[in-house]
Design a protein around this motif. Structure first.
Motif, mmCIF file in Angstrom:
data_model
loop_
_atom_site.group_PDB
_atom_site.id
_atom_site.type_symbol
_atom_site.label_atom_id
_atom_site.label_comp_id
_atom_site.label_asym_id
_atom_site.label_seq_id
_atom_site.Cartn_x
_atom_site.Cartn_y
_atom_site.Cartn_z
ATOM 1 N N ARG A 106 0.948 -0.899 -0.332
ATOM 2 C CA ARG A 106 0.092 0.323 -0.253
ATOM 3 C C ARG A 106 0.794 1.529 0.209
ATOM 4 N NH1 ARG A 106 -4.230 -0.211 4.515
ATOM 5 N NH2 ARG A 106 -2.508 -1.115 5.951
ATOM 6 N N THR A 107 1.010 2.020 -0.460
ATOM 7 C CA THR A 107 1.003 3.582 -0.620
ATOM 8 C C THR A 107 0.462 4.875 0.156
ATOM 9 O OG1 THR A 107 0.252 3.805 -2.805
ATOM 10 C CG2 THR A 107 2.187 2.413 -2.904
ATOM 11 N N ALA A 108 1.188 5.988 -0.073
ATOM 12 C CA ALA A 108 0.927 6.359 1.486
ATOM 13 C C ALA A 108 1.633 7.936 0.639
ATOM 14 C CB ALA A 108 0.944 6.806 2.134
ATOM 15 N N LEU A 109 1.082 8.903 0.883
ATOM 16 C CA LEU A 109 1.663 10.157 0.386
ATOM 17 C C LEU A 109 2.211 11.211 2.183
ATOM 18 C CD1 LEU A 109 0.052 11.280 -2.868
ATOM 19 C CD2 LEU A 109 2.482 10.463 -2.187
ATOM 20 N N PRO A 110 2.403 11.739 2.011
ATOM 21 C CA PRO A 110 3.337 12.728 3.253
ATOM 22 C C PRO A 110 2.331 14.609 3.266
ATOM 23 C CG PRO A 110 5.301 13.313 1.869
ATOM 24 C CD PRO A 110 4.138 11.494 1.459
ATOM 25 N N VAL A 111 1.710 14.663 4.539
ATOM 26 C CA VAL A 111 0.978 15.939 4.029
ATOM 27 C C VAL A 111 1.531 17.195 5.160
ATOM 28 C CG1 VAL A 111 -1.350 17.039 4.457
ATOM 29 C CG2 VAL A 111 -1.469 15.099 3.851
ATOM 30 N N VAL A 112 1.526 17.848 4.377
ATOM 31 C CA VAL A 112 1.944 19.256 6.027
ATOM 32 C C VAL A 112 0.835 20.065 6.668
ATOM 33 C CG1 VAL A 112 3.206 21.149 6.193
ATOM 34 C CG2 VAL A 112 4.093 19.694 4.486
ATOM 35 N N VAL A 113 0.792 19.329 7.693
ATOM 36 C CA VAL A 113 -0.656 19.919 8.585
ATOM 37 C C VAL A 113 -0.470 21.485 8.512
ATOM 38 C CG1 VAL A 113 -1.736 19.454 10.522
ATOM 39 C CG2 VAL A 113 -1.133 17.552 9.170
ATOM 40 N N GLU A 114 0.783 21.792 9.330
ATOM 41 C CA GLU A 114 0.645 22.908 10.107
ATOM 42 C C GLU A 114 2.022 23.174 10.277
ATOM 43 O OE1 GLU A 114 -0.357 25.588 13.989
ATOM 44 O OE2 GLU A 114 -0.937 23.551 13.542
ATOM 45 N N GLY A 116 5.951 24.311 11.444
ATOM 46 C CA GLY A 116 6.276 23.804 12.762
ATOM 47 C C GLY A 116 5.869 22.904 13.473
ATOM 48 N N GLN A 117 4.736 21.976 12.616
ATOM 49 C CA GLN A 117 3.990 20.545 13.489
ATOM 50 C C GLN A 117 4.575 19.151 12.411
ATOM 51 O OE1 GLN A 117 2.543 20.337 15.939
ATOM 52 N NE2 GLN A 117 2.827 22.733 15.946
ATOM 53 N N PRO A 118 5.253 18.171 12.887
ATOM 54 C CA PRO A 118 5.101 16.899 12.474
ATOM 55 C C PRO A 118 4.461 16.614 10.622
ATOM 56 C CG PRO A 118 5.536 16.430 14.568
ATOM 57 C CD PRO A 118 4.519 18.216 14.670
ATOM 58 N N LEU A 119 4.879 16.091 9.629
ATOM 59 C CA LEU A 119 4.017 15.571 8.612
ATOM 60 C C LEU A 119 3.233 14.401 9.307
ATOM 61 C CD1 LEU A 119 6.688 14.983 6.375
ATOM 62 C CD2 LEU A 119 5.570 17.329 6.582
ATOM 63 N N GLU A 120 1.847 14.374 8.378
ATOM 64 C CA GLU A 120 1.074 13.576 8.858
ATOM 65 C C GLU A 120 1.287 12.053 7.832
ATOM 66 O OE1 GLU A 120 -2.935 14.083 9.178
ATOM 67 O OE2 GLU A 120 -2.882 15.140 11.151
ATOM 68 N N PHE A 121 0.627 11.164 7.414
ATOM 69 C CA PHE A 121 1.326 10.399 6.593
ATOM 70 C C PHE A 121 -0.736 9.521 5.913
ATOM 71 C CE2 PHE A 121 5.092 10.202 8.073
ATOM 72 C CZ PHE A 121 5.845 10.254 6.763
ATOM 73 N N HIS A 122 -1.053 9.550 5.106
ATOM 74 C CA HIS A 122 -2.253 9.296 4.649
ATOM 75 C C HIS A 122 -2.308 8.516 3.313
ATOM 76 C CE1 HIS A 122 -4.757 11.979 7.381
ATOM 77 N NE2 HIS A 122 -3.126 12.792 7.038
ATOM 78 N N LEU A 123 -2.572 7.114 3.153
ATOM 79 C CA LEU A 123 -3.613 6.645 2.250
ATOM 80 C C LEU A 123 -3.441 7.355 1.119
ATOM 81 C CD1 LEU A 123 -4.645 3.418 3.869
ATOM 82 C CD2 LEU A 123 -2.195 3.844 3.858
ATOM 83 N N TRP A 124 -2.945 6.503 0.024
ATOM 84 C CA TRP A 124 -3.134 7.113 -2.054
ATOM 85 C C TRP A 124 -2.724 6.373 -1.805
ATOM 86 C CZ3 TRP A 124 -0.511 8.429 -5.959
ATOM 87 C CH2 TRP A 124 -0.822 9.704 -6.603
ATOM 88 N N ARG A 132 -5.044 19.837 -3.369
ATOM 89 C CA ARG A 132 -4.105 20.975 -3.459
ATOM 90 C C ARG A 132 -3.516 21.369 -1.960
ATOM 91 N NH1 ARG A 132 -0.385 21.757 -7.780
ATOM 92 N NH2 ARG A 132 -1.390 21.220 -9.604
ATOM 93 N N GLY A 133 -2.128 21.239 -1.531
ATOM 94 C CA GLY A 133 -2.033 21.062 0.118
ATOM 95 C C GLY A 133 -1.086 22.815 -0.215
ATOM 96 N N VAL A 134 0.058 22.502 0.904
ATOM 97 C CA VAL A 134 0.709 23.483 0.701
ATOM 98 C C VAL A 134 2.060 23.552 -0.445
ATOM 99 C CG1 VAL A 134 2.703 24.115 2.705
ATOM 100 C CG2 VAL A 134 0.796 23.265 3.632
ATOM 101 N N TRP A 135 2.487 25.025 -0.981
ATOM 102 C CA TRP A 135 3.182 24.812 -1.717
ATOM 103 C C TRP A 135 2.754 24.362 -2.793
ATOM 104 C CZ3 TRP A 135 5.780 22.806 2.409
ATOM 105 C CH2 TRP A 135 6.425 23.891 3.037
ATOM 106 N N ASN A 136 0.744 24.312 -2.925
ATOM 107 C CA ASN A 136 0.685 23.459 -4.371
ATOM 108 C C ASN A 136 1.237 22.107 -4.252
ATOM 109 O OD1 ASN A 136 -1.569 25.876 -5.014
ATOM 110 N ND2 ASN A 136 0.550 26.821 -6.084
ATOM 111 N N PRO A 140 -3.828 13.658 -0.462
ATOM 112 C CA PRO A 140 -4.653 12.297 -0.610
ATOM 113 C C PRO A 140 -5.891 13.779 -0.795
ATOM 114 C CG PRO A 140 -2.994 11.587 -0.206
ATOM 115 C CD PRO A 140 -2.589 12.500 -0.030
ATOM 116 N N ALA A 141 -7.174 14.281 -1.514
ATOM 117 C CA ALA A 141 -8.023 14.019 -0.805
ATOM 118 C C ALA A 141 -8.879 13.864 0.227
ATOM 119 C CB ALA A 141 -9.240 14.134 -2.164
ATOM 120 N N GLU A 142 -8.962 12.391 0.215
ATOM 121 C CA GLU A 142 -9.610 11.621 1.515
ATOM 122 C C GLU A 142 -8.335 11.072 2.452
ATOM 123 O OE1 GLU A 142 -12.061 7.901 2.770
ATOM 124 O OE2 GLU A 142 -10.878 7.897 0.647
ATOM 125 N N ARG A 143 -8.759 12.397 3.475
ATOM 126 C CA ARG A 143 -7.545 11.994 4.573
ATOM 127 C C ARG A 143 -7.521 10.413 5.220
ATOM 128 N NH1 ARG A 143 -5.762 16.633 5.855
ATOM 129 N NH2 ARG A 143 -5.635 18.338 4.059
#
Length: 230
Positions: A106-114, A116-124, A132-136, A140-143
């Motif tokens: 299974r694969t995932a992408l990192p997501v910048v939440v805020e 100064g905060q750690p990344l989150e990883f979401h399946l995709w 579109r996330g930070v810096w465009n 994943p559209a579905e968290r």
């Protein structure tokens, strides 16, 4: 990884990256402000250099790197592998994610939440919706948060001890420090991005290995070894 900041490119920072740190005036005990300035100049130089490489050449290198990473991982069945969306000339690992899925992973992408905060990883996986996330950068559209078994992290630069020079946001190290269990971390980049040292600080966390189109780099902390490789 998306530890990115947008910078205008400056002129190449001479050739300090090719000189033994002892001769460049950058000691292991140098102040963080000096290290930060040096890293900023190296970051700009390395990004400019990789963007100057023809896209078809980078694509060929990316295929070699992806094959090397798959060989390092081995059986991916049942594993969650986090890769990334390519940015500013990084190796394109979207075909790699397709191959992982085809092999039962299974694969995932990192997501910048805020900031100064750690990344989150979401399946995709390929074909699923993106937003579109930070810096465009697409995320994943579905968290669907997950804990990856393997994290693939692109590098701007790297050294023989497998420390990573990133984009300066600190997301990568902050994320690894916050995870309850450390995944296997594989850095990827072009061999042209090798530095004698990134002048690691207390907050820097080395990768388990780095795969380039020229081969795999495994941590070597001996200073004499570092000098021999420069």
């Amino acid at each position: 990884m998306a530890d990115d900041e947008t910078n205008d490119f400056a002129s190449p920072a001479c050739f300090l990256h090719e000189i033994d740190p002892a001769y460049s005036g950058l000691s292991a005990s140098m102040a963080w402000a000096d290290v930060n300035r040096w890293r900023k100049a190296e970051r700009e130089r390395l990004i400019a250099e990789r963007l100057a490489v023809p896209a078809d050449v980078r694509a060929g290198w990316g295929e070699i790197i992806a094959a090397g990473v798959l060989a390092e991982i081995g059986d991916v069945s049942g594993l969650i592998v986090s890769a990334y969306w390519p940015f500013r000339g990084e190796p394109d690992f979207r075909p790699f994610m397709e191959e992982v899925a085809a092999r039962g992973g299974r694969t995932a992408l990192p997501v910048v939440v805020e900031k100064g905060q750690p990344l989150e990883f979401h399946l995709w996986q390929t074909g699923e919706a993106l937003s579109r996330g930070v810096w465009n950068i697409p995320i994943p559209a579905e968290r669907r948060p997950c804990m990856p078994d393997i994290v693939i992290s692109p590098v701007v630069g790297y050294d023989p001890a497998c420390y990573r020079l990133g984009y300066g946001g600190g997301f990568f190290d902050r994320t690894l420090a916050a995870l309850p269990a450390r995944p296997r971390v594989i850095g990827i980049g072009y061999s042209m991005a090798r530095l004698a040292t990134i002048h690691p600080q207390a907050h820097d966390i080395p990768m388990d290995l780095i795969v380039t189109e020229a081969g795999t780099v495994r941590p070597q902390a001996d200073v004499s070894t570092v000098r021999a490789l420069t």
